[in-house]
Design a protein around this motif. Sequence first.
Motif, mmCIF file in Angstrom:
data_model
loop_
_atom_site.group_PDB
_atom_site.id
_atom_site.type_symbol
_atom_site.label_atom_id
_atom_site.label_comp_id
_atom_site.label_asym_id
_atom_site.label_seq_id
_atom_site.Cartn_x
_atom_site.Cartn_y
_atom_site.Cartn_z
ATOM 1 N N UNK A 240 26.476 -22.070 72.492
ATOM 2 C CA UNK A 240 26.857 -22.043 73.953
ATOM 3 C C UNK A 240 27.480 -20.610 74.389
ATOM 4 N N UNK A 241 28.314 -20.300 73.517
ATOM 5 C CA UNK A 241 28.843 -19.029 73.677
ATOM 6 C C UNK A 241 27.750 -17.692 73.735
ATOM 7 N N UNK A 242 26.840 -17.863 72.846
ATOM 8 C CA UNK A 242 25.777 -17.028 72.615
ATOM 9 C C UNK A 242 24.920 -17.004 73.873
ATOM 10 N N UNK A 243 24.449 -18.308 74.343
ATOM 11 C CA UNK A 243 23.874 -18.193 75.571
ATOM 12 C C UNK A 243 24.452 -17.640 76.857
ATOM 13 N N UNK A 244 25.722 -17.871 76.930
ATOM 14 C CA UNK A 244 26.590 -17.117 77.858
ATOM 15 C C UNK A 244 26.186 -15.461 77.735
ATOM 16 N N UNK A 245 26.694 -14.980 76.598
ATOM 17 C CA UNK A 245 26.476 -13.625 76.518
ATOM 18 C C UNK A 245 24.985 -13.188 76.733
ATOM 19 N N UNK A 246 24.055 -14.106 76.385
ATOM 20 C CA UNK A 246 22.644 -13.792 76.694
ATOM 21 C C UNK A 246 22.330 -13.424 78.113
ATOM 22 N N UNK A 247 22.780 -14.594 78.839
ATOM 23 C CA UNK A 247 22.611 -14.614 80.426
ATOM 24 C C UNK A 247 23.425 -13.656 80.891
ATOM 25 N N UNK A 248 24.439 -13.219 80.588
ATOM 26 C CA UNK A 248 25.415 -12.433 81.451
ATOM 27 C C UNK A 248 25.222 -10.875 81.142
ATOM 28 N N UNK A 249 24.971 -10.635 79.569
ATOM 29 C CA UNK A 249 25.000 -9.372 79.401
ATOM 30 C C UNK A 249 23.715 -8.842 78.643
ATOM 31 N N UNK A 250 23.329 -9.641 77.603
ATOM 32 C CA UNK A 250 22.398 -9.296 76.812
ATOM 33 C C UNK A 250 20.855 -8.923 77.487
ATOM 34 N N UNK A 251 20.604 -9.955 77.969
ATOM 35 C CA UNK A 251 19.161 -9.742 78.314
ATOM 36 C C UNK A 251 18.944 -8.990 79.504
ATOM 37 N N UNK A 252 19.965 -8.820 80.286
ATOM 38 C CA UNK A 252 19.626 -7.806 81.344
ATOM 39 C C UNK A 252 19.729 -6.311 80.955
ATOM 40 N N UNK A 253 20.454 -5.964 79.825
ATOM 41 C CA UNK A 253 20.619 -4.657 79.350
ATOM 42 C C UNK A 253 19.573 -4.206 78.160
ATOM 43 N N UNK A 254 18.674 -3.507 78.696
ATOM 44 C CA UNK A 254 17.782 -3.116 77.492
ATOM 45 C C UNK A 254 18.159 -2.604 76.311
ATOM 46 N N UNK A 255 19.406 -1.837 76.357
ATOM 47 C CA UNK A 255 19.972 -1.240 75.264
ATOM 48 C C UNK A 255 20.270 -1.993 74.123
ATOM 49 N N UNK A 256 20.681 -3.117 74.512
ATOM 50 C CA UNK A 256 21.168 -3.887 73.359
ATOM 51 C C UNK A 256 20.104 -4.623 72.531
ATOM 52 N N UNK A 257 19.972 -4.011 71.432
ATOM 53 C CA UNK A 257 18.466 -4.367 70.650
ATOM 54 C C UNK A 257 18.813 -5.083 69.649
ATOM 55 N N UNK A 258 20.177 -5.108 69.156
ATOM 56 C CA UNK A 258 20.733 -5.989 67.913
ATOM 57 C C UNK A 258 21.891 -6.689 68.201
ATOM 58 N N UNK A 259 22.127 -8.040 67.912
ATOM 59 C CA UNK A 259 23.310 -8.698 68.171
ATOM 60 C C UNK A 259 23.706 -9.304 67.059
ATOM 61 N N UNK A 260 25.009 -9.202 66.757
ATOM 62 C CA UNK A 260 25.401 -9.843 65.061
ATOM 63 C C UNK A 260 26.529 -10.737 65.452
ATOM 64 N N UNK A 261 26.399 -11.754 64.728
ATOM 65 C CA UNK A 261 27.589 -12.842 64.808
ATOM 66 C C UNK A 261 27.868 -13.509 63.482
ATOM 67 N N UNK A 262 29.253 -14.147 63.412
ATOM 68 C CA UNK A 262 29.536 -14.923 62.021
ATOM 69 C C UNK A 262 29.780 -16.195 62.533
ATOM 70 N N UNK A 263 30.814 -16.577 61.785
ATOM 71 C CA UNK A 263 31.414 -18.100 62.460
ATOM 72 C C UNK A 263 30.632 -19.298 61.823
ATOM 73 N N UNK A 264 29.306 -19.257 62.004
ATOM 74 C CA UNK A 264 28.464 -20.517 61.532
ATOM 75 C C UNK A 264 27.795 -19.866 60.248
ATOM 76 N N UNK A 265 27.337 -20.681 59.311
ATOM 77 C CA UNK A 265 26.827 -20.821 58.158
ATOM 78 C C UNK A 265 25.527 -21.896 58.074
ATOM 79 N N UNK A 266 24.623 -21.843 57.437
ATOM 80 C CA UNK A 266 23.988 -20.679 56.764
ATOM 81 C C UNK A 266 23.681 -19.399 57.602
#
Length: 630
Positions: A240-266
């Motif tokens: 859910x938080x990732x979708x918010x970041x995607x919609x609000x920041x990542x998908x509209x900024x072509x500069x971001x080519x790699x996004x890394x997170x932890x929290x969950x496994x595997x």
Amino acid sequence: MSTERQTSHHHPLHRRSLLRAAVVVPAAGAMAAGLDAAPAEASEDDAGTAGGRFDAESPRFSLAVLPDTQYLFDADSADPAPLRATFRYLADERSAANIAFMTHLGDVTEHGTEDEIGLAADTFRVLHGRVPYSVLAGNHDITSSTDDQRGDSAYLAAFGPDRYRSMPTFGGASPDGYNSYHVLRAGGRQWLVLALDWRVSDRGLEWAQGVLDAHPTSPAVLTTHDIAWSDDDGEARLSGNGQRLWDRLIKGNDQIFLALGGHYWPPGRTVLTNDADNDVHIHITNYQDRYYGGAGMIRTYGFDLVRNVIDVETFSPWFLARKAEKRSPLAAETIELTGPTDRFALSVDFDTRFAGFAPVTPAKPRPARAVMPRGTLAYWRFDASGTDAAGTPGAAVADGTVVKDLTGNGNDLTVRRLHSSGADALTWSADHHRGQPAHASLRFDGGKNPDRGAVLTTAARAALNSEKFLRGYTIETFVRLPEPFEGDHGWMGILSWEGRNAEAGKTTGWSPLEPTCSLNLSPERFLQFVVYPHRQDADPTSWSHAVPVGRWMHIAVVNDTRSTVMYVDGSKIARNPAQASTGIATLGKPFVLGGTQFDEAFGQGFYGWMGDTRIVGRPLSVDDFLTPVD
């Protein structure tokens, strides 16, 4: 981390060496002693004392990623030893692995208490001043129900902006202090690392957008604690938080080519398409569920701007440093993770991927006078400076067209088609090697069954026809093979001198009917340079590896009056003969581009593109070739 990188004797703990030792013989275990001793802080300028200096201009560098370490800082069961080993590894290996930066993905501690945070902050002293890094807050480091407007916390006091101010990479932080950005000089360019809080507020997103706007040509890696989750299939899905970041920041900024997170496994990964129709790689990295809370396991992203690849590897320096006989069974099986979500390669054409915000400025054509060093005997190019008849790309090059020898030595080339070849056997092209002086080439469409092609030859009395090269020589050309490499293609010539070697009195070699000098391509795409020297009765022959299709390459053959060496893209090939070779037994017959005779008859002509070609009557160094080496 590139496996091509050589291991210095000053770095006995290089990961590859340790892994080999783990399998073959007991490791030296040099890191096993004193793991709990934290060294004094050092300045960034001292980075060369232990692990050597980082090379910001090398096209190969590494980004180290450290996920959730919370179980190593868990109240009275805390054990910082694994993380100290990881930090020592990064510091010691900074030069060998060319480590640009390390980023922690949050959940540094289990409860976020002052004691846990304090111990973690002290542990980071091992790395501080040796490798620049970022740390962001995970939900266990702060009150998880809050966003980056939460105010003061033990985490902020220890890992807020003041911690990074002495780092040369630190660019700044959001007013609240929980988000930071870092500017790296690596691979000859600037990169951004955005380290965002576990929950970024609207203000935080505005700040992050401002950072991107202020660095519009910098590729960006976004790091945050919670962005995606995965099942055992390894396919990541936005949280859910990732979708918010995607919609609000990542998908509209072509500069971001790699996004890394932890929290969950595997761990998991996926590729999404942004608004610019480009790939964005989304990765989960977390090993807290593994033995010993992940044991300070790191993931390295080895950027290779030459191969257009990011090599990803995951391993535990703490376990690697132990002698093999001292490793417990669980430690032995957790040394390195090699599954498809932990060890893989990403193919990224960096120039193409970043073209939308940081287009590569093509080099301007260089004038002929700038690339004709002392001793240049002939130089041909296929733009307007090289021929008065240079035509529209794709148009046929007419028979009889003259390509001038720009040295003024009179070695002009004249076009003619072979056999009954049609107009498409030779056409003008604007395609060229990016380092080529002229921005033009010729497209040859030679082939077998029936033989066809086109050649360019010197006039009957051209000086080059009889040149003996007794002071050595350097022969250079640019070539690109089509992709796909379609059709029936046997042996084909790239350049040669006409005639039969038997006429020069040569008695060695495959056949007395082959010419005295030729550069050819075998059906398996091996380059072959065969020469019959002026002085020796011999036929020393150089063989390359199988050369690629679909990309330009620079080929050079250098003779120093004693032996001959072939280079491809400035790299010396392996199969160069040691046989003595002085000069070329030319026969006064034409020099040829686009084909090689046998018994003074042409078969198949060249198939592919050919660019600038130069012949110098002395050996040149790699630095003096027509194109700089990457």
